[in-house]
Design an enzyme around this catalytic site. Sequence first.
Site, short mmCIF file in Angstrom:
data_model
loop_
_atom_site.label_atom_id
_atom_site.label_comp_id
_atom_site.label_asym_id
_atom_site.label_seq_id
_atom_site.Cartn_x
_atom_site.Cartn_y
_atom_site.Cartn_z
N ASP A 156 0.97 -1.21 0.04
CA ASP A 156 0.25 0.48 -0.24
C ASP A 156 1.08 1.47 0.25
O ASP A 156 2.12 0.75 0.36
CB ASP A 156 -1.25 -0.23 1.28
CG ASP A 156 -1.83 1.23 0.96
OD1 ASP A 156 -2.49 1.25 -0.11
OD2 ASP A 156 -1.65 2.10 2.48
N SER A 157 0.56 2.39 -0.35
CA SER A 157 1.52 3.82 0.38
C SER A 157 1.42 4.16 1.29
O SER A 157 2.37 4.72 1.61
CB SER A 157 0.48 4.77 -0.53
OG SER A 157 -1.18 4.75 0.02
N TYR B 76 -0.36 8.14 -2.38
CA TYR B 76 -0.33 7.92 -3.99
C TYR B 76 -1.47 9.10 -4.80
O TYR B 76 -1.39 9.35 -5.51
CB TYR B 76 -0.33 6.93 -4.48
CG TYR B 76 0.58 5.85 -3.93
CD1 TYR B 76 2.04 6.11 -3.14
CD2 TYR B 76 0.63 4.47 -4.12
CE1 TYR B 76 2.91 5.42 -3.19
CE2 TYR B 76 2.17 3.62 -4.21
CZ TYR B 76 3.19 4.47 -3.58
OH TYR B 76 4.50 3.44 -3.29
N GLY B 77 -2.51 9.49 -4.34
CA GLY B 77 -3.82 9.26 -4.70
C GLY B 77 -3.75 11.27 -4.79
O GLY B 77 -4.48 11.33 -6.01
N CYS C 198 -3.61 -0.68 -2.10
CA CYS C 198 -3.96 0.43 -2.38
C CYS C 198 -5.32 0.86 -4.26
O CYS C 198 -4.09 0.55 -4.95
CB CYS C 198 -2.91 1.57 -2.75
SG CYS C 198 -2.88 3.29 -3.30
N ASN C 199 -6.02 1.68 -3.73
CA ASN C 199 -6.65 1.59 -4.72
C ASN C 199 -6.37 2.55 -5.57
O ASN C 199 -6.26 2.01 -6.61
CB ASN C 199 -8.27 2.80 -4.29
CG ASN C 199 -9.27 1.21 -2.99
OD1 ASN C 199 -9.71 0.89 -3.80
ND2 ASN C 199 -8.90 1.48 -2.36
N THR C 200 -5.48 3.95 -6.07
CA THR C 200 -4.73 4.08 -6.14
C THR C 200 -3.97 3.83 -7.18
O THR C 200 -3.27 3.30 -8.69
CB THR C 200 -4.18 5.33 -5.98
OG1 THR C 200 -4.85 6.39 -4.82
CG2 THR C 200 -3.51 6.63 -6.97
N GLU D 206 -5.82 9.57 9.28
CA GLU D 206 -4.62 9.73 8.78
C GLU D 206 -4.81 10.38 10.75
O GLU D 206 -3.43 9.87 11.26
CB GLU D 206 -3.28 9.89 8.10
CG GLU D 206 -3.44 8.69 7.20
CD GLU D 206 -2.12 9.54 6.05
OE1 GLU D 206 -1.35 10.18 6.28
OE2 GLU D 206 -0.98 8.00 5.39
N CYS E 195 -10.96 4.26 -1.14
CA CYS E 195 -9.58 4.09 -0.67
C CYS E 195 -9.47 3.56 1.17
O CYS E 195 -10.66 3.48 1.95
CB CYS E 195 -9.68 6.21 -0.75
SG CYS E 195 -7.86 6.19 0.40
N THR E 196 -8.58 2.16 0.76
CA THR E 196 -8.19 2.04 1.83
C THR E 196 -8.52 2.72 2.76
O THR E 196 -8.67 2.14 4.71
CB THR E 196 -7.45 0.83 1.42
OG1 THR E 196 -6.18 1.64 0.90
CG2 THR E 196 -7.40 -0.23 0.69
N HIS E 197 -8.23 4.09 3.15
CA HIS E 197 -7.81 4.98 4.58
C HIS E 197 -9.81 5.39 4.64
O HIS E 197 -10.03 4.94 6.04
CB HIS E 197 -7.47 6.18 3.94
CG HIS E 197 -6.25 6.86 3.98
ND1 HIS E 197 -5.38 5.81 2.89
CD2 HIS E 197 -5.26 6.15 4.82
CE1 HIS E 197 -4.06 6.28 3.19
NE2 HIS E 197 -3.96 6.38 4.72
#
Lengths: 287, 287
Positions: free
Chosen positions: B14-15, B46-47, B77-79, B156, B188-190
Amino acid sequence: MARPDTARPIGVFDSGLGGLTVLRALHQRLPGEDIIYFGDTARVPYGTKGAGTVQAFAWQDARFLVNLGVKMVVVACNTASAFALDDLTDRLDLPVLGVIEPGVAAALDVSRSGPVGVIGTRGTITSGRYQEGLARRFEPAQILARPCPLFVPLAEEGLIDHRLTTLACAEYLTELRDAGVDTLILGCTHYPLLKPAIADFMGPDVRLVDSAETLAAAAADRLEAAGLLQKQDNAGRLDFYLSDIPWTFTEVGARFLGRAIDEVHTVNLDELEGAGRLDLSRKGDET
Amino acid sequence: MARPDTARPIGVFDSGLGGLTVLRALHQRLPGEDIIYFGDTARVPYGTKGAGTVQAFAWQDARFLVNLGVKMVVVACNTASAFALDDLTDRLDLPVLGVIEPGVAAALDVSRSGPVGVIGTRGTITSGRYQEGLARRFEPAQILARPCPLFVPLAEEGLIDHRLTTLACAEYLTELRDAGVDTLILGCTHYPLLKPAIADFMGPDVRLVDSAETLAAAAADRLEAAGLLQKQDNAGRLDFYLSDIPWTFTEVGARFLGRAIDEVHTVNLDELEGAGRLDLSRKGDET
């Protein structure tokens, strides 16, 4: 024929686009100087990242500029100034200026009686560099430091006059306002964009210090002292290098610089590093 | 003796730390599997960054995992899934799974009649990958996509139950709510961290889809089909590699993973790259 040292450009680097506020002040103060800007947009932000990582990035950024033949390196990023300025000064054979010392000097100059506040990234505030500088005049209890992590994304998103920014100001700045600071250092090159909201929240009696103008004056002094000032009739040229073109580049870049950016070179520092093209032994090859 | 392929770990990258939500789902679904997590915290996010930059980063991240001998690469990571999954699938000689296709499948599964909303980073939404997947069933007018750039820093910063997050939800999601979406993909994984605030704003009738669980099921299917499932009596071991230890690591990492992370290895991908240690010819050397 070798280019005279006075004709070399000034190099400015930042983690991303925030340092364009510093470039702008430098260009206004020294319109005859050619300036090369490098923004490490592929790895932005630095403010959330550890000291060692920021130091390694800054060392690469600075060598990129040195290899373009700059006569001075300006570290426009507060976080990089906090963690890497001493290291760069030690290792490079040319003047290196950061933004923290000029910011401290400006705050010491404008504060009447304190207390003084300083806001910045988590990295900058954790480093304690501003606090050390301010301790030259103020007691610890007179120095209030506070990280404001959302201010960078808010500035990058262009939410200048927006209720999210108003709310973030209340979140981060209430304690500083209630403590009665008479001066607030904007210790991150992104924050000047949010000045209207910050000023509005802090009230008219609090002086906001951003280091861009003080830094530009310090850079002029250093160049003059070193006999490195460009001839005054030169029309200073600005060159832009970035490690990534972010989705918001056109809009955000223009907002930070105050005008559109016509042309940008993209560079991959890791590829250059791998090819030996950031080695300091190459320094000045191109003169 | 060479390690059998079934005993090799799964690699997840992931980013940054958001992908720990995916790791957690994978570990719950496949408790016998060893899993190696790599978070590119030195270059997160990365997004906001361009497609080519994300592709180059993802290629480096994946090769790092391949060189640790993984049997499958999960792009958490989705991006990176949006911009690099095809490229990684072409270039790597092992199964590669992204989070977008499982997210699309889950949304198609749970939506009654649409419209369907998808939120993500600027990169993910700009890529159009979710929209393409949803177009298998829905008309363009039934697909509402919206970037939510502040959600990553809010997650975050741990502002889970906070008025700034409430306000950001109103800012980003009002249009989707008013359009009556019956399903919202958290692309988005966040974002799963912000689920309570998002669910609260969208109301009880909107189904929130995050791809972590669907991805874990897909990974299990792929491993089984390839004869790569670990023996069930193994107690899966989790290993953590990061390119930087951010200031908020301990707190944020635990929040995403659901438990404390005891031990982390830090790695510098650029140094490894420079030393030839990410070359694919080395793949499997350690077996």
